[in-house]
Design a protein around this motif. Structure first.
Motif, PDB file in Angstrom:
ATOM      1  N   LEU A 590       0.831  -1.207   0.000  1.00 54.03           N
ATOM      2  CA  LEU A 590       0.000   0.000   0.000  1.00 54.03           C
ATOM      3  C   LEU A 590       0.871   1.265   0.000  1.00 54.03           C
ATOM      4  CD1 LEU A 590      -2.824  -0.845   2.562  1.00 54.03           C
ATOM      5  CD2 LEU A 590      -2.996  -0.765   0.073  1.00 54.03           C
ATOM      6  N   THR A 591       0.432   2.259  -0.783  1.00 53.18           N
ATOM      7  CA  THR A 591       1.089   3.569  -0.812  1.00 53.18           C
ATOM      8  C   THR A 591       0.097   4.624  -0.314  1.00 53.18           C
ATOM      9  OG1 THR A 591       2.499   2.969  -2.682  1.00 53.18           O
ATOM     10  CG2 THR A 591       2.147   5.328  -2.276  1.00 53.18           C
ATOM     11  N   VAL A 592       0.553   5.499   0.562  1.00 56.53           N
ATOM     12  CA  VAL A 592      -0.322   6.533   1.102  1.00 56.53           C
ATOM     13  C   VAL A 592      -0.001   7.870   0.428  1.00 56.53           C
ATOM     14  CG1 VAL A 592       1.202   7.106   3.060  1.00 56.53           C
ATOM     15  CG2 VAL A 592      -1.250   7.628   3.182  1.00 56.53           C
ATOM     16  N   ALA A 593      -1.053   8.565  -0.013  1.00 56.34           N
ATOM     17  CA  ALA A 593      -0.906   9.879  -0.649  1.00 56.34           C
ATOM     18  C   ALA A 593      -1.295  10.953   0.358  1.00 56.34           C
ATOM     19  CB  ALA A 593      -1.786   9.977  -1.896  1.00 56.34           C
ATOM     20  N   VAL A 594      -0.418  11.949   0.526  1.00 57.39           N
ATOM     21  CA  VAL A 594      -0.643  13.036   1.483  1.00 57.39           C
ATOM     22  C   VAL A 594      -0.559  14.362   0.736  1.00 57.39           C
ATOM     23  CG1 VAL A 594       0.168  14.179   3.579  1.00 57.39           C
ATOM     24  CG2 VAL A 594       0.308  11.678   3.384  1.00 57.39           C
ATOM     25  N   ASN A 595      -1.557  15.225   0.943  1.00 53.65           N
ATOM     26  CA  ASN A 595      -1.547  16.547   0.312  1.00 53.65           C
ATOM     27  C   ASN A 595      -0.586  17.477   1.043  1.00 53.65           C
ATOM     28  OD1 ASN A 595      -3.867  16.566  -1.773  1.00 53.65           O
ATOM     29  ND2 ASN A 595      -4.771  15.600   0.034  1.00 53.65           N
ATOM     30  N   VAL A 596       0.122  18.303   0.261  1.00 52.08           N
ATOM     31  CA  VAL A 596       1.069  19.275   0.810  1.00 52.08           C
ATOM     32  C   VAL A 596       0.525  20.675   0.539  1.00 52.08           C
ATOM     33  CG1 VAL A 596       3.418  20.172   0.726  1.00 52.08           C
ATOM     34  CG2 VAL A 596       3.003  17.723   0.459  1.00 52.08           C
ATOM     35  N   SER A 597       0.429  21.500   1.580  1.00 52.15           N
ATOM     36  CA  SER A 597      -0.090  22.859   1.417  1.00 52.15           C
ATOM     37  C   SER A 597       0.962  23.773   0.808  1.00 52.15           C
ATOM     38  CB  SER A 597      -0.531  23.428   2.775  1.00 52.15           C
ATOM     39  OG  SER A 597       0.604  23.726   3.561  1.00 52.15           O
ATOM     40  N   ALA A 598       0.490  24.927   0.330  1.00 52.43           N
ATOM     41  CA  ALA A 598       1.402  25.907  -0.258  1.00 52.43           C
ATOM     42  C   ALA A 598       2.418  26.394   0.767  1.00 52.43           C
ATOM     43  CB  ALA A 598       0.602  27.085  -0.822  1.00 52.43           C
ATOM     44  N   HIS A 599       1.977  26.641   2.000  1.00 55.82           N
ATOM     45  CA  HIS A 599       2.893  27.123   3.037  1.00 55.82           C
ATOM     46  C   HIS A 599       3.966  26.090   3.346  1.00 55.82           C
ATOM     47  CE1 HIS A 599       1.176  30.954   4.352  1.00 55.82           C
ATOM     48  NE2 HIS A 599      -0.007  30.449   4.058  1.00 55.82           N
ATOM     49  N   GLN A 600       3.588  24.815   3.434  1.00 59.92           N
ATOM     50  CA  GLN A 600       4.569  23.770   3.689  1.00 59.92           C
ATOM     51  C   GLN A 600       5.596  23.693   2.557  1.00 59.92           C
ATOM     52  OE1 GLN A 600       1.505  20.594   4.434  1.00 59.92           O
ATOM     53  NE2 GLN A 600       3.055  19.893   5.878  1.00 59.92           N
ATOM     54  N   PHE A 601       5.072  23.709   1.332  1.00 60.58           N
ATOM     55  CA  PHE A 601       5.940  23.504   0.179  1.00 60.58           C
ATOM     56  C   PHE A 601       6.926  24.657   0.010  1.00 60.58           C
ATOM     57  CE2 PHE A 601       6.957  23.385  -4.359  1.00 60.58           C
ATOM     58  CZ  PHE A 601       7.327  22.054  -4.493  1.00 60.58           C
ATOM     59  N   GLN A 602       6.462  25.880   0.259  1.00 63.10           N
ATOM     60  CA  GLN A 602       7.297  27.047  -0.004  1.00 63.10           C
ATOM     61  C   GLN A 602       8.113  27.489   1.205  1.00 63.10           C
ATOM     62  OE1 GLN A 602       4.059  29.407  -1.273  1.00 63.10           O
ATOM     63  NE2 GLN A 602       3.882  28.374  -3.245  1.00 63.10           N
ATOM     64  N   SER A 603       7.973  26.774   2.332  1.00 59.66           N
ATOM     65  CA  SER A 603       8.738  27.152   3.520  1.00 59.66           C
ATOM     66  C   SER A 603      10.208  26.775   3.415  1.00 59.66           C
ATOM     67  CB  SER A 603       8.131  26.474   4.754  1.00 59.66           C
ATOM     68  OG  SER A 603       8.318  25.068   4.695  1.00 59.66           O
ATOM     69  N   GLY A 604      10.534  25.799   2.540  1.00 59.52           N
ATOM     70  CA  GLY A 604      11.913  25.335   2.417  1.00 59.52           C
ATOM     71  C   GLY A 604      12.273  24.256   3.429  1.00 59.52           C
ATOM     72  N   LYS A 605      11.342  23.910   4.340  1.00 57.92           N
ATOM     73  CA  LYS A 605      11.624  22.938   5.392  1.00 57.92           C
ATOM     74  C   LYS A 605      10.991  21.577   5.126  1.00 57.92           C
ATOM     75  CE  LYS A 605      11.747  26.693   8.784  1.00 57.92           C
ATOM     76  NZ  LYS A 605      11.151  27.245  10.032  1.00 57.92           N
ATOM     77  N   LEU A 606      10.249  21.444   4.005  1.00 57.92           N
ATOM     78  CA  LEU A 606       9.512  20.204   3.759  1.00 57.92           C
ATOM     79  C   LEU A 606      10.429  18.989   3.571  1.00 57.92           C
ATOM     80  CD1 LEU A 606       6.785  18.850   3.346  1.00 57.92           C
ATOM     81  CD2 LEU A 606       6.904  19.497   0.925  1.00 57.92           C
ATOM     82  N   PRO A 607      11.505  19.054   2.771  1.00 55.30           N
ATOM     83  CA  PRO A 607      12.348  17.852   2.596  1.00 55.30           C
ATOM     84  C   PRO A 607      12.890  17.321   3.921  1.00 55.30           C
ATOM     85  CG  PRO A 607      12.860  19.486   0.921  1.00 55.30           C
ATOM     86  CD  PRO A 607      11.955  20.154   1.889  1.00 55.30           C
ATOM     87  N   ALA A 608      13.357  18.213   4.796  1.00 57.87           N
ATOM     88  CA  ALA A 608      13.891  17.766   6.083  1.00 57.87           C
ATOM     89  C   ALA A 608      12.795  17.128   6.925  1.00 57.87           C
ATOM     90  CB  ALA A 608      14.516  18.951   6.829  1.00 57.87           C
ATOM     91  N   LEU A 609      11.578  17.696   6.896  1.00 56.47           N
ATOM     92  CA  LEU A 609      10.470  17.140   7.661  1.00 56.47           C
ATOM     93  C   LEU A 609      10.115  15.739   7.158  1.00 56.47           C
ATOM     94  CD1 LEU A 609       8.156  17.388   9.732  1.00 56.47           C
ATOM     95  CD2 LEU A 609       6.794  18.477   7.905  1.00 56.47           C
ATOM     96  N   VAL A 610      10.088  15.563   5.839  1.00 62.14           N
ATOM     97  CA  VAL A 610       9.748  14.252   5.263  1.00 62.14           C
ATOM     98  C   VAL A 610      10.755  13.195   5.707  1.00 62.14           C
ATOM     99  CG1 VAL A 610       9.578  12.961   3.109  1.00 62.14           C
ATOM    100  CG2 VAL A 610       8.494  15.208   3.305  1.00 62.14           C
ATOM    101  N   ARG A 611      12.032  13.519   5.632  1.00 59.80           N
ATOM    102  CA  ARG A 611      13.064  12.551   6.053  1.00 59.80           C
ATOM    103  C   ARG A 611      12.915  12.208   7.538  1.00 59.80           C
ATOM    104  NH1 ARG A 611      16.278  15.719   2.491  1.00 59.80           N
ATOM    105  NH2 ARG A 611      16.942  17.022   4.254  1.00 59.80           N
ATOM    106  N   GLN A 612      12.636  13.220   8.352  1.00 57.47           N
ATOM    107  CA  GLN A 612      12.483  12.983   9.792  1.00 57.47           C
ATOM    108  C   GLN A 612      11.284  12.074  10.078  1.00 57.47           C
ATOM    109  OE1 GLN A 612      11.896  16.556  12.064  1.00 57.47           O
ATOM    110  NE2 GLN A 612      11.622  15.483  13.995  1.00 57.47           N
ATOM    111  N   VAL A 613      10.144  12.340   9.426  1.00 56.01           N
ATOM    112  CA  VAL A 613       8.938  11.537   9.659  1.00 56.01           C
ATOM    113  C   VAL A 613       9.147  10.096   9.191  1.00 56.01           C
ATOM    114  CG1 VAL A 613       6.525  11.249   8.979  1.00 56.01           C
ATOM    115  CG2 VAL A 613       7.388  13.511   9.602  1.00 56.01           C
TER     116      VAL A 613
END
Length: 760
Positions: A590-613
């Motif tokens: 199973l693959t889970v799809a998660v929506n990313v908001s504009a604020h998350q995407f443009q904050s510059g912190k999303l890649p680090a958050l994804v790796r941490q999670v």
């Protein structure tokens, strides 16, 4: 010296001393009178006006304290703030009682204040009750607001009465000053006559000539032009500074009259006819601004003229005025000029006049500042201002002219005056929304920005500047709540909805702490077999009063208030942890799809958050798919590519959500490291009956496959839709045909009982 002459001189001196003492006495008494009037202004009128102003502020502040209490029900904070403010109100009441003890306004203010305190007490009892009667609370707030307005109207009347006294005393002071001036002039004339008499008796012509020669040294050394004219305009003297000034303006040094206005004879005749001894002019010659002071000596048939070049001073004054009414970044007129122009337009509109006000706020501008810095943000604002100005120039050729203003930050305004029809703001707003679909090119970067626009029309939506701007702002926030990129005209229900929005935001701030969020999951299936291959995680909010809320009811508010950042992080963590749990139960594909908001995407912190999670949950990166909307992806293409590459390098899959609703460029789409396109449900909904929607769906599938992407269709509700998509070779589908979004427990049962969903 001849004794008779000495006696005559002593007599003259005695007269001079008498006149001097008399004048000093008169000036002293007149000065005392003026001083008394001035002290009344300082000791009485000014403190009175300040006290009334403080009273009005305290009355106005009481209303937001009550609204905050209504929104938060924080009684302790309310009691402290209300008690502090109440002290200010009581001080104001005490001042009015002392200053206007028998006025009708005092009685009215005390009556309305007593009613307001009574209603406030009722509101407090209502809000501290266990079961709050919200309708009663809103009614009490409305009554208190009305009383606040009526109290301030009575205070305005008292302010006007004090101001009338100020104007009267000002006129009295002006009269006293005129009397002093007349006495000084009279004494000066008397002294002049006596001086002539003394000169006659003492034969002081030689001494007078010596004094004149000494005085002549001053104009000789003055760098500015000094001229002596006869009253018929003939020059009898010009100092060296006159020649230098003539050279400076490129005129003939032997023609001093070039420095004077062309209508000099008329200017000389005016003071002679009126008896005035002094004139002051400003005029332009050869690109320079000159200031001329003329002193008329009628008894000598002459006039002294002093000329100063004030060009630089005038330019500095003009620059200060320009800076006061213009935005330094875009050079557009600012909020202060907007208010003045709108006030003037309202005063001249008449009964049937129409005036349009639009407030424009850039969507998703804050991430530009956060990710690229203020310099890039300023550059973007300059380009945006240029595009809007150009659009208004084109629009003004066929419609009433609109003027663009910049208030502050990313907030602009447009004033349409005069206006032919009430729908003009809406038409202009739609043109602006359409024009912003084209990309903005700033310093080799490409941005796709949009505007949220609120509009209000005079006199329907407000009859003064404050009301029009406030209501246009309410309409703008309505657009923001719907996700931006549109225009909304004001309607009267918005104020009540704004209060409702304030309440909702207050609850939303504590929803995470109270564990009121829940993730629902909707299956994503293979379109041919109907077997579940993944799921999309969709947030729901269990509101303590309104029950279960869908994302459309609170996510726009979260975006606007920046609460979307912690909410989005919670969704990502919860979805990954739940998916890993299902993998441990035997559903590892199973693959889970998660929506990313504009604020998350443009904050510059999303890649680090994804790796941490992923590290914390233990979920395999290839089993996570992040969905980014087309509009977000195209917002800043360079940032999008860099961010997507970093996430892809972590092993996470990426997809473009709502594809077909934005304005993607093929040259950029092929550069995005994505693996899937999601066809927006607006094309799927009517594709069985609408050939254009069907053609778009087929084209998206073909495009995706040509770029080696998988394609998933959302909103599939009928078997006919599924069959059409299957005929287009669409890979996956999601929609009510297979299953609606359900909580995690129900989705788990679905996995165990109906792994391959029936195709109907």
């Amino acid at each position: 010296m001849d004794p008779s002459l000495r006696k005559k001189m002593l007599a003259v001196y005695a007269v001079v001393i008498f006149l001097g003492v008399s004048l000093s006495t008169l000036i002293y008494w007149q000065g005392q009178s003026a001083l008394r009037t001035t002290m009344l202004l300082i000791d009485q009128d000014q403190p009175a006006l300040e006290s009334l102003a403080s009273f009005k502020i305290a009355v106005v502040v009481e209303e937001p304290i009550l609204y905050e209490y209504y929104a938060t029900t924080d009684r302790q904070r309310f009691q402290q703030r209300y008690r502090d403010n109440r002290e200010e109100v009581e001080r104001g009441l005490g001042f009015v009682r002392e200053t206007f003890p028998r006025s009708i306004q005092l009685a009215a203010i005390e009556e309305k204040d007593a009613l307001s305190r009574n209603f406030t007490s009722q509101l407090d009892e209502t809000l501290k009750a266990e079961n709050i009667d919200w309708d009663k609370a809103r009614l009490l707030l409305s009554l208190i607001s009305k009383l606040s307005v009526e109290i301030n109207e009575n205070l305005d009347f008292l302010v006007q009465s004090i101001q009338q006294g100020v104007f009267a005393r000002g006129a009295e002071m002006e009269s006293e000053h005129k009397k002093i001036f007349k006495l000084v002039v009279a004494f000066s004339v008397a002294i002049f006559l006596i001086a002539v008499l003394v000169g006659y008796y003492v034969n002081a012509y030689i001494a007078e000539a010596q004094a004149r020669r000494k005085l002549a040294l001053f104009p000789e050394r003055d760098p500015n032009p000094v001229l002596r004219l006869s009253l018929d305009g003939q020059i009898s003297y010009a100092n060296p500074g006159t020649v230098e000034m003539l050279k400076k303006i490129g005129a003939d040094p032997s023609a001093p009259l070039s420095l004077l206005p062309a209508d000099l004879p008329q200017r000389l005749a005016a003071p002679v006819a009126s008896g005035k001894a002094h004139e002051h002019w400003e005029y332009d010659i050869a690109g320079r601004t000159l200031q001329c002071e003329m002193h008329v000596l009628k008894e000598f048939n002459a006039a002294h003229v002093y000329i100063t070049d004030i060009t630089e001073r005038k330019q500095a004054e003009q620059q200060l005025v320009y800076q006061a009414f213009h935005d330094p970044l875009t050079e557009l007129e600012n909020r202060r000029m907007f208010q003045q122009r709108l006030e003037k337009a309202i005063s001249g509109a008449g009964e049937n006049g129409l005036i349009g006000v639009l407030l424009l706020n850039l969507d998703r501008f804050r991430p530009i500042i956060e990710s690229l810095g203020h310099a890039m943000g300023d550059a973007v604002l300059q380009v945006v201002a240029g595009r809007l100005s150009h659009l208004l120039e084109q629009w003004g050729d066929a419609s009433p002219a609109g003027t663009l203003y910049r208030f502050e930050g990313d907030l602009f305004a447009i004033l349409i005056s005069p206006m032919d029809a009430p729908e003009a703001p809406n038409l202009l707003g739609e043109k602006i929304v359409a024009a912003m679909k084209a990309p903005l090119h700033v310093d080799s970067r490409e941005f796709f920005l949009a505007f949220s626009i609120g509009a209000a029309v005079f006199p329907h939506d407000g009859k003064d500047v404050v009301a029009l701007v406030k209501n246009a702002d309410s309409a703008l926030h309505r657009v923001k709540q719907r996700g931006g990129n549109g225009i909304q005209c004001y309607d009267r229900e918005m104020n009540a909805q704004a209060l409702e929005c304030l309440e909702l935001e207050n609850f939303l701030r504590y929803a995470g702490e109270r564990k009121e969020f829940e993730l629902f999951y909707q299956p994503q299936v293979d379109i041919v077999s109907g077997c579940i291959i993944g799921m999309e995680a969709l947030i729901r909010w269990h509101h303590p009063q309104r029950g279960l809320l869908l994302p459309s009811e609170f996510i726009p508010l979260a975006e606007e208030s920046s609460l979307i950042i912690p909410i989005g992080e919670w969704v990502l963590r919860t979805a990954c942890a739940q998916t890993r749990a299902w993998h441990d139960q035997g559903f590892g594909e199973l693959t889970v799809a998660v929506n990313v908001s504009a604020h998350q995407f443009q904050s510059g912190k999303l890649p680090a958050l994804v790796r941490q999670v992923l590290d914390e949950s233990g979920l395999a990166p290839e089993r996570l798919e992040l969905e980014v909307t087309e509009s977000v992806a195209m917002y800043d293409v360079a940032l999008t590519i860099a961010t997507l590459n970093e996430i892809r390098d972590a092993g996470v899959h990426l997809s473009i959500d709502d594809f077909g609703t934005g304005y993607s460029s093929m040259s950029y789409l092929k550069r995005f490291p994505i693996s899937k396109l999601k066809i927006d449900q607006s094309f799927v909904r009517d594709m069985a009956a609408d050939t254009e929607d069907a053609a778009i769906a087929a084209a998206v599938v073909s495009l995706g496959h040509s770029l080696r992407f998988k394609v998933i269709a959302e909103g599939v509700e009928t078997g006919e839709q599924r069959e059409l998509l299957a005929s287009y070779q669409c890979d996956e589908a999601q929609g009510y045909l297979f299953n609606r979004p359900v909580p995690a427990e129900e989705f788990a049962r679905l996995l165990h009982e109906r792994r391959c969903l029936a195709l109907v």
